[in-house]
Design an enzyme around this catalytic site. Sequence first.
Site, mmCIF file in Angstrom:
data_model
loop_
_atom_site.group_PDB
_atom_site.id
_atom_site.type_symbol
_atom_site.label_atom_id
_atom_site.label_comp_id
_atom_site.label_asym_id
_atom_site.label_seq_id
_atom_site.Cartn_x
_atom_site.Cartn_y
_atom_site.Cartn_z
ATOM 1 N N LYS A 114 0.821 -1.218 0.000
ATOM 2 C CA LYS A 114 0.000 0.000 0.000
ATOM 3 C C LYS A 114 0.852 1.264 0.000
ATOM 4 C CE LYS A 114 -4.453 -1.509 1.631
ATOM 5 N NZ LYS A 114 -5.519 -1.419 2.610
ATOM 6 N N LYS A 198 -4.854 -9.425 -6.900
ATOM 7 C CA LYS A 198 -6.149 -9.696 -6.265
ATOM 8 C C LYS A 198 -7.198 -8.675 -6.725
ATOM 9 C CE LYS A 198 -5.855 -7.159 -1.926
ATOM 10 N NZ LYS A 198 -5.936 -7.075 -0.504
ATOM 11 N N LYS A 201 -10.594 -2.828 -4.678
ATOM 12 C CA LYS A 201 -11.318 -1.588 -4.988
ATOM 13 C C LYS A 201 -10.364 -0.515 -5.482
ATOM 14 C CE LYS A 201 -11.369 -0.536 -0.099
ATOM 15 N NZ LYS A 201 -11.930 -1.407 0.891
#
Length: 333
Positions: A114, A198, A201
């Site tokens: 992230k 994966k 969103k």
Amino acid sequence: MSKKIFSGVQPSGNLHLGNYLGAIKNFVELQNGKNTDCIYCIVDLHAITVKQDPKELKKSIRETLAAFIASGLDSKKSIIFNQSAVSAHSEGAWILSCIARMGWLNRMTQFKEKAGKDKEKASIGLYAYPVLMAADILLYDTTHVPVGDDQKQHLELCRDIAQRFNNDFGISNFLKVPEPLIQKNFSRIMSLKDGTKKMSKSDPSDFSRINLMDNKDKIINKIKKAKTDTLPMPNENEDLKNRTEVLNLLVIFSSLSNQSIEKSINEFSGKNFSIFKEKLANLLIEKIEPISKEINKLLNDQKHLDGILHEGSEKANEFASKKIKEMKKIMGF
Ligand code: TYM
């Protein structure tokens, strides 16, 4: 003995099939099973680890609640609330951040993904996020945590934190060490565009995922465009080696129809890809469209949604404030 279930989902208007098959579908089954006390949390404090527009955040919290209810969660059977309404979560996170070790957090792969290349600019919250997640779980004497495979490492950290707290203060079993509950048939639902990533969103392409709010036309279009390859449909598991996109579509089909991958392989072996894709799109429409319609209906009654969260927060607060009081007493406060 009854199982104490806790899990959380970040608020987003973009909950997708990965969230549904990896977590929410399981939440509903556990809620409707025997001997389970279930607590499901919209983790809005986790959401602010990256910048949020306050108006959008409020909307996303309601949308996530609507998705929970439209998928089958029932506030009469489960406690459903949002994290920021129960202050013990923030307090617990601070206390546990003094128990967790830097070395443990430095190993968290999700932070690395992230934060990306620009780690220096990531918020401290993004780094400490798994500690808040541990507080969420440990405040409720949780025995089992249903999550997708991507949260497994955070769960292991939560177990380490609980054990360390108990050891440091010489109180065995005060913080209960929870077990993860992860879907057996697959690890993750992957992107429709790239079977190595994966479904998420944050993927910039909407064609990479099926959203719980997608309508019929969108679902058909996305499945039509989903990546496959030029080989025929597989006849056996062996034929799926290095065919991550095809495997992913079969996993989605199998999970939605509650059958094994082997059965799905048999069902489509020797058939054309277009037939499989058509069946898959129809199945998705059958399962997702009612959820999407119900979400839209629920969103028309904000008062009702806010009332559910208010009631859930009061119930959650009863547990969590008691536990934090005990924790503080043990620590000498
Ligand atoms: P979040 O909001 O990213 O995802 C919510 C749940 O959906 C699962 N999931 C997936 N499962 C399969 N395939 C995918 N592509 C996929 N994408 C998401 C996640 O594994 C998760 O179960 N940190 C957590 C939220 C959290 C939490 C908690 C969970 C906060 N506190 C305490 C359990 C217990 C998160 O960001 O999930």
